[in-house]
Design an enzyme around this catalytic site. Structure first.
Site, PDB file in Angstrom:
ATOM      1  N   ASP A 218       0.832  -1.204   0.000  1.00 33.88           N
ATOM      2  CA  ASP A 218       0.000   0.000   0.000  1.00 33.88           C
ATOM      3  C   ASP A 218       0.871   1.260   0.000  1.00 33.88           C
ATOM      4  O   ASP A 218       2.000   1.242   0.495  1.00 33.88           O
ATOM      5  CB  ASP A 218      -0.887  -0.034   1.259  1.00 33.88           C
ATOM      6  CG  ASP A 218      -2.099   0.861   1.122  1.00 33.88           C
ATOM      7  OD1 ASP A 218      -2.276   1.491   0.061  1.00 33.88           O
ATOM      8  OD2 ASP A 218      -2.875   0.934   2.093  1.00 33.88           O
TER       9      ASP A 218
ATOM     10  N   GLU B 221     -12.187  -4.517  -4.965  1.00 33.95           N
ATOM     11  CA  GLU B 221     -12.671  -3.140  -4.750  1.00 33.95           C
ATOM     12  C   GLU B 221     -11.904  -2.131  -5.626  1.00 33.95           C
ATOM     13  O   GLU B 221     -12.357  -1.010  -5.831  1.00 33.95           O
ATOM     14  CB  GLU B 221     -12.506  -2.735  -3.274  1.00 33.95           C
ATOM     15  CG  GLU B 221     -13.505  -3.403  -2.330  1.00 33.95           C
ATOM     16  CD  GLU B 221     -13.215  -4.874  -2.087  1.00 33.95           C
ATOM     17  OE1 GLU B 221     -12.020  -5.261  -2.080  1.00 33.95           O
ATOM     18  OE2 GLU B 221     -14.179  -5.653  -1.947  1.00 33.95           O
ATOM     19  N   ASN B 222     -10.744  -2.525  -6.118  1.00 39.96           N
ATOM     20  CA  ASN B 222      -9.917  -1.585  -6.895  1.00 39.96           C
ATOM     21  C   ASN B 222     -10.541  -1.183  -8.241  1.00 39.96           C
ATOM     22  O   ASN B 222     -10.118  -0.217  -8.861  1.00 39.96           O
ATOM     23  CB  ASN B 222      -8.502  -2.146  -7.138  1.00 39.96           C
ATOM     24  CG  ASN B 222      -7.633  -2.128  -5.899  1.00 39.96           C
ATOM     25  OD1 ASN B 222      -6.738  -2.957  -5.739  1.00 39.96           O
ATOM     26  ND2 ASN B 222      -7.876  -1.186  -4.992  1.00 39.96           N
ATOM     27  N   TRP B 223     -11.600  -1.913  -8.665  1.00 41.18           N
ATOM     28  CA  TRP B 223     -12.280  -1.538  -9.913  1.00 41.18           C
ATOM     29  C   TRP B 223     -12.918  -0.163  -9.804  1.00 41.18           C
ATOM     30  O   TRP B 223     -13.230   0.460 -10.814  1.00 41.18           O
ATOM     31  CB  TRP B 223     -13.366  -2.564 -10.266  1.00 41.18           C
ATOM     32  CG  TRP B 223     -12.836  -3.923 -10.597  1.00 41.18           C
ATOM     33  CD1 TRP B 223     -12.925  -5.038  -9.811  1.00 41.18           C
ATOM     34  CD2 TRP B 223     -12.145  -4.336 -11.793  1.00 41.18           C
ATOM     35  NE1 TRP B 223     -12.331  -6.117 -10.432  1.00 41.18           N
ATOM     36  CE2 TRP B 223     -11.844  -5.718 -11.656  1.00 41.18           C
ATOM     37  CE3 TRP B 223     -11.748  -3.682 -12.954  1.00 41.18           C
ATOM     38  CZ2 TRP B 223     -11.174  -6.437 -12.635  1.00 41.18           C
ATOM     39  CZ3 TRP B 223     -11.079  -4.404 -13.931  1.00 41.18           C
ATOM     40  CH2 TRP B 223     -10.793  -5.759 -13.773  1.00 41.18           C
TER      41      TRP B 223
HETATM   42  C1  FPP Z   1      -2.040   0.259  -3.227  1.00 40.39           C
HETATM   43  O1  FPP Z   1      -1.518   1.552  -3.262  1.00 40.39           O
HETATM   44  C2  FPP Z   1      -1.501  -0.513  -4.329  1.00 40.39           C
HETATM   45  C3  FPP Z   1      -2.226  -1.050  -5.323  1.00 40.39           C
HETATM   46  C4  FPP Z   1      -3.690  -0.960  -5.447  1.00 40.39           C
HETATM   47  C5  FPP Z   1      -1.555  -1.777  -6.413  1.00 40.39           C
HETATM   48  C6  FPP Z   1      -0.399  -2.604  -5.994  1.00 40.39           C
HETATM   49  C7  FPP Z   1       0.388  -2.971  -7.151  1.00 40.39           C
HETATM   50  C8  FPP Z   1       1.751  -2.932  -7.188  1.00 40.39           C
HETATM   51  C9  FPP Z   1       2.595  -2.575  -6.059  1.00 40.39           C
HETATM   52  C10 FPP Z   1       2.448  -3.338  -8.407  1.00 40.39           C
HETATM   53  C11 FPP Z   1       2.115  -4.758  -8.683  1.00 40.39           C
HETATM   54  C12 FPP Z   1       3.128  -5.397  -9.434  1.00 40.39           C
HETATM   55  C13 FPP Z   1       2.910  -6.440 -10.209  1.00 40.39           C
HETATM   56  C14 FPP Z   1       4.062  -7.149 -10.682  1.00 40.39           C
HETATM   57  C15 FPP Z   1       1.561  -6.892 -10.617  1.00 40.39           C
HETATM   58  P1  FPP Z   1      -2.524   2.767  -3.415  1.00 40.39           P
HETATM   59  O2  FPP Z   1      -2.645   3.078  -4.860  1.00 40.39           O
HETATM   60  O3  FPP Z   1      -3.806   2.436  -2.729  1.00 40.39           O
HETATM   61  O4  FPP Z   1      -1.756   3.891  -2.661  1.00 40.39           O
HETATM   62  P2  FPP Z   1      -2.410   5.060  -1.816  1.00 40.39           P
HETATM   63  O5  FPP Z   1      -3.165   4.404  -0.692  1.00 40.39           O
HETATM   64  O6  FPP Z   1      -1.231   5.842  -1.350  1.00 40.39           O
HETATM   65  O7  FPP Z   1      -3.304   5.823  -2.748  1.00 40.39           O
END
Ligand code: FPP
Length: 246
Positions: A22, A69-71
Site C-alpha cells: 500500500d 474493490e480496486n475496480w
Molecule cells: C495500493 O496503493 C496498491 C495497489 C492498489 C496496487 C499494488 C500494485 C503494485 C505494487 C504493483 C504490482 C506489481 C505487479 C508485478 C503486478 P494505493 O494506490 O492504494 O496507494 P495510496 O493508498 O497511497 O493511494
C-alpha cells in the site's frame, strides 16, 4: 546484511509471507507524479523483495496486487494496473525462471482483461516445474467472495453426494479456497501506515502475525523485510494454546 540474513535463516524463516502493498499513490503524490508512477515504482520493489524472500528460504510470497474493490478507481488507473503484470513479467520472467521462482495466482479470473490473464498464464506455465519460492499474485482477489464461492461449492458437493455434511472440517473447507495448495501465511505485512485487512485472506490469516509499517510500498527496501521477519521471530506463536514452558 549477509550476516543478518544468516542469523534470520537460523531462527526459523516464515514459510508464507503475505503483503498488502500500500501507499503507491501517496508516494507519487509526494513527488508531484501521477499515481501510476507509484505503481510502476512499486512493481520494481516486487522484484527486489521476491529475490530476497527466495534467498532467505521463504516458501510462498503472496502479494495483493489488485483487489475486487480496486475496480472503483478511475479507468485509466485500472487499465494501468492491468498492464503491470505484462510489464513485470515481460521484463522479469526470464529472471524468475532462472531463479527457480514459481508464479501462481489467486483471484477471480473472469473479469480480468485477456491480455492480463495471458501474461500471468504464460508465467505460470513457464515456471510450473520450478521448486523455489512461490510468487503468488492476488489479482482481482476479495476474501469474502472467495469464502462465499467456497460455501457454494461445498453445498453443491453435499447435494451431489460428493461430500457428507458431517465430514466438513476446517481443514476440508480450506481445500475449497483458492489457497488450497498453500499453507496459511505466517506473517502479514502492510505498508503505508494503514492498519486494516481490506478483505484480504480473512480465513487464512486467523493465526498469522501482523507487521505494519509507515513506509510506503515504493520505499520498501530489503532491510524492511528483514526487520519484519526479525519482529516475527521475536514473537511467540501459541495458536491459542500455552507456551511449551508454561
Ligand atoms: C495500493 O496503493 C496498491 C495497489 C492498489 C496496487 C499494488 C500494485 C503494485 C505494487 C504493483 C504490482 C506489481 C505487479 C508485478 C503486478 P494505493 O494506490 O492504494 O496507494 P495510496 O493508498 O497511497 O493511494
Amino acid at each position: 546484511m549477509e550476516e543478518r540474513i544468516k542469523v534470520i535463516q537460523n531462527n526459523g524463516v516464515p514459510a508464507h509471507i503475505a503483503i498488502i502493498m500500500d501507499g503507491n499513490g501517496r508516494w507519487a503524490k509526494k513527488r508531484a507524479l501521477p499515481r501510476v508512477a507509484g505503481h510502476h515504482e512499486g512493481m520494481k520493489v516486487v522484484r527486489k523483495i521476491t529475490r530476497l524472500a527466495n534467498k532467505l528460504g521463504v516458501k510462498v510470497l503472496t502479494l495483493y496486487a489488485f483487489s475486487t474493490e480496486n475496480w472503483k478507481r478511475p479507468k485509466s488507473e485500472v487499465d494501468y494496473l492491468m498492464k503491470l503484470p505484462e510489464e513485470f513479467l515481460g521484463t522479469f520472467l526470464p529472471e524468475l525462471v532462472d531463479e527457480n521462482v514459481k508464479v501462481q495466482m489467486i483471484g477471480d479470473r473472469t473479469n480480468l482483461p485477456s491480455h492480463t490473464i495471458a501474461a500471468i498464464d504464460k508465467a505460470i506455465h513457464d515456471t510450473k516445474n520450478n521448486t523455489g519460492i512461490i510468487l503468488n499474485f492476488a489479482l482481482n482477489y476479495g476474501s469474502r467472495a472467495e469464502i462465499l464461492h467456497a460455501v457454494q461449492h461445498v453445498l453443491k458437493d453435499i447435494n451431489n453426494g460428493i461430500l457428507k455434511e458431517e465430514d466438513l472440517s476446517e481443514q476440508l473447507f480450506s481445500n475449497y479456497l483458492m489457497t488450497h495448495d498453500l499453507p496459511d501465511p505466517d506473517l502479514l505485512i502492510r505498508t503505508s501506515g494503514e492498519i486494516r485487512l481490506s478483505n484480504f485472506m480473512l480465513w487464512q490469516l486467523a493465526y498469522t502475525e501482523f507487521w505494519f509499517t509507515n513506509v510506503l510500498w515504493p520505499d520498501f527496501k530489503e532491510v524492511h523485510l528483514l526487520e519484519a521477519i526479525e519482529a516475527f521471530q521475536s514473537r511467540s506463536r501459541r495458536f491459542g494454546g500455552l507456551q511449551s514452558e508454561e
